[in-house]
Design an enzyme around this catalytic site. Structure first.
Site, mmCIF file in Angstrom:
data_model
loop_
_atom_site.group_PDB
_atom_site.id
_atom_site.type_symbol
_atom_site.label_atom_id
_atom_site.label_comp_id
_atom_site.label_asym_id
_atom_site.label_seq_id
_atom_site.Cartn_x
_atom_site.Cartn_y
_atom_site.Cartn_z
ATOM 1 N N GLU A 188 14.095 -54.905 6.098
ATOM 2 C CA GLU A 188 14.285 -55.281 4.688
ATOM 3 C C GLU A 188 15.618 -55.978 4.473
ATOM 4 O O GLU A 188 16.611 -55.335 4.122
ATOM 5 C CB GLU A 188 14.217 -54.040 3.789
ATOM 6 C CG GLU A 188 12.850 -53.417 3.702
ATOM 7 C CD GLU A 188 12.792 -52.261 2.714
ATOM 8 O OE1 GLU A 188 13.838 -51.842 2.187
ATOM 9 O OE2 GLU A 188 11.668 -51.775 2.464
ATOM 10 N N GLU A 215 5.577 -51.142 5.611
ATOM 11 C CA GLU A 215 6.080 -49.897 5.013
ATOM 12 C C GLU A 215 5.649 -49.826 3.557
ATOM 13 O O GLU A 215 5.809 -50.796 2.812
ATOM 14 C CB GLU A 215 7.620 -49.894 5.094
ATOM 15 C CG GLU A 215 8.252 -48.639 4.522
ATOM 16 C CD GLU A 215 9.783 -48.715 4.534
ATOM 17 O OE1 GLU A 215 10.373 -49.011 5.590
ATOM 18 O OE2 GLU A 215 10.368 -48.489 3.458
HETATM 19 C C1 IDC Z 1 14.953 -43.852 2.888
HETATM 20 C C2 IDC Z 1 14.620 -42.433 3.287
HETATM 21 C C3 IDC Z 1 15.734 -41.504 2.842
HETATM 22 C C4 IDC Z 1 17.056 -42.025 3.364
HETATM 23 C C5 IDC Z 1 17.270 -43.487 2.966
HETATM 24 C C6 IDC Z 1 18.520 -44.079 3.573
HETATM 25 O O1 IDC Z 1 13.382 -42.074 2.749
HETATM 26 O O2 IDC Z 1 15.488 -40.195 3.312
HETATM 27 O O3 IDC Z 1 18.106 -41.234 2.838
HETATM 28 O O4 IDC Z 1 16.184 -44.250 3.408
HETATM 29 O O5 IDC Z 1 18.443 -44.013 4.968
HETATM 30 C C7 IDC Z 1 12.993 -48.447 2.125
HETATM 31 C C8 IDC Z 1 13.583 -48.365 3.477
HETATM 32 C C9 IDC Z 1 13.562 -46.955 3.984
HETATM 33 C C10 IDC Z 1 13.892 -45.986 2.869
HETATM 34 C C11 IDC Z 1 12.754 -46.038 1.857
HETATM 35 C C12 IDC Z 1 12.897 -45.050 0.684
HETATM 36 O O6 IDC Z 1 12.968 -49.250 4.402
HETATM 37 O O7 IDC Z 1 14.474 -46.850 5.037
HETATM 38 O O8 IDC Z 1 13.957 -44.693 3.422
HETATM 39 N N1 IDC Z 1 12.672 -47.397 1.355
HETATM 40 O O9 IDC Z 1 14.061 -45.330 -0.048
HETATM 41 N N2 IDC Z 1 12.720 -49.557 1.446
HETATM 42 C C13 IDC Z 1 12.251 -49.229 0.233
HETATM 43 C C14 IDC Z 1 12.207 -47.847 0.147
#
Ligand code: IDC
Length: 343
Positions: free
Chosen positions: A174, A264
């Site tokens: 992303e 994702e």
């Molecule tokens: C989130 C995890 C969370 C963590 C955060 C930072 O769910 O536990 O604390 O990342 O590492 C994304 C990202 C993905 C995110 C997810 C939810 O690719 O890494 O995971 N998210 O926020 N893009 C949109 C949402």
């Protein structure tokens, strides 16, 4: 809302989605292992992209569906054969995504994390599943800051796995930030990394992230890569945060000929938390099914956020074989959706 009631609600919503998603035509083609014991990789072989469709080696459009790991530096213990086999056999998952973060204690500062990717790929090759090797750009924003490291990593990946049908390269999860643009940052990065992969592996599928957390697929569609076949573009959504407007953007990109892969998505808010949104998830699932868009759901962990597929602290030893009581509402919902094809 009471917990039991919420769980019941999630179950019913899952069943409602199944019923309405049961189109019939693709039913027995989407088994992780068919009645004759052939895995999805046995049946589909080398993936290829035709128009906006992901296709099996014989040219039939296919939809792959499966599960994403959480950050491998946090919950890499689940990237093991027992867990992935359970996802294949009990959840009917055809796909596993190994999310290798760069930041937050990921690959940039902790090279051994690539061992969890290796474990994932070894398990998926053995189990006949497809596996996404995800270069998880997130807090580091701009993939072009680490082009050199990506070239080195994906060159090694292509040498190791370029001959297998299983491996899919996702070269930037992303990209994000208003200064990180498609034409200025992401496209040049993708051209360099894709060239490095293609020097070794002429044909495995490559997935490219798009601006604004892989939402601006319409912008990529205006200026697509000219790097040969078998390239798709990532679209990400969280059902509690994104709906019609993002689907309209995606439609625009598809209509312009851009092939999409949802590497994702979450049933929750885009924070990964909040509640689950079964109705909105169902809308997205039907939308993806209708267009044969492949997907991986975020994510397998027991952290206790709404998008965690396991309940808080469940399966701490990462052995798989989960009783339903180990699954979160999101876990129950996603398992139901995937298992629909098994009936
Ligand atoms: C989130 C995890 C969370 C963590 C955060 C930072 O769910 O536990 O604390 O990342 O590492 C994304 C990202 C993905 C995110 C997810 C939810 O690719 O890494 O995971 N998210 O926020 N893009 C949109 C949402």
């Amino acid at each position: 809302m009471g917990k039991a009631f919420f769980l019941f609600g999630a179950l019913c919503a899952g069943i409602a989605v199944l019923v309405s998603c049961g189109g019939g035509h693709a039913r027995d083609t989407r088994l992780s292992v068919d009645k004759e014991g052939r895995t999805v990789v046995d049946r589909y072989g080398n993936l290829q992209v035709r128009g906006t469709d992901l296709c099996a080696s014989d040219g039939t459009p296919v939809q792959l569906r499966g599960i994403s790991s959480h950050g491998l530096q946090y919950y890499g213990k689940y990237a093991n054969r027992d867990v992935i086999q359970w996802l294949r056999d009990d959840w009917n998952a055809q796909l596993w995504r190994a999310a290798m973060y760069l930041g937050e204690g990921g690959y940039l500062s902790n090279r051994v994390i690539r061992n969890r990717v290796n474990d994932s790929v070894a398990a998926c090759i053995e189990l006949g599943m497809y596996v996404i090797v995800d270069w998880h750009v997130l807090s580091d924003h701009d993939p072009s800051l680490h082009t050199e490291e990506a070239v080195e990593f994906f060159t090694d990946a292509a040498r190791r796995w370029g001959d297998t049908p299983n491996v899919i390269y996702e070269i930037c999860n992303e990209p994000n930030g208003s200064e990180v643009t498609w034409s200025g940052n992401i496209k040049p990065y993708a051209e360099t990394v894709i060239a490095a992969i293609r020097a070794i592996d002429p044909d495995n599928l490559i997935l490219v992230g798009t601006p604004t957390w892989s939402q601006d697929v319409d912008i990529a569609a205006e200026d697509p890569l000219d790097m040969g076949p078998n390239i798709m573009y990532s679209l990400h959504f969280y059902a509690g945060s994104h709906g019609k407007e993002l689907r309209a953007k995606a439609e625009k990109a598809l209509n312009a000929g851009l092939p999409l892969f949802v590497t994702e998505w979450g049933t929750t808010l885009n924070t990964g938390g909040g509640d689950i949104f079964p109705k909105e998830s169902g809308e997205w699932l039907r939308w993806m099914q209708k267009r044969n868009i492949s997907w991986a759901n975020w994510s397998l962990n027991n952290k206790g956020e709404a998008s965690s597929l396991l309940k808080y602290n469940a399966d701490r030893d990462a052995k798989g074989r989960w009783p339903l009581s180990d699954l979160s509402p999101s876990g129950i919902f996603i398992r139901n959706v995937l298992r629909n094809e098994m009936k």
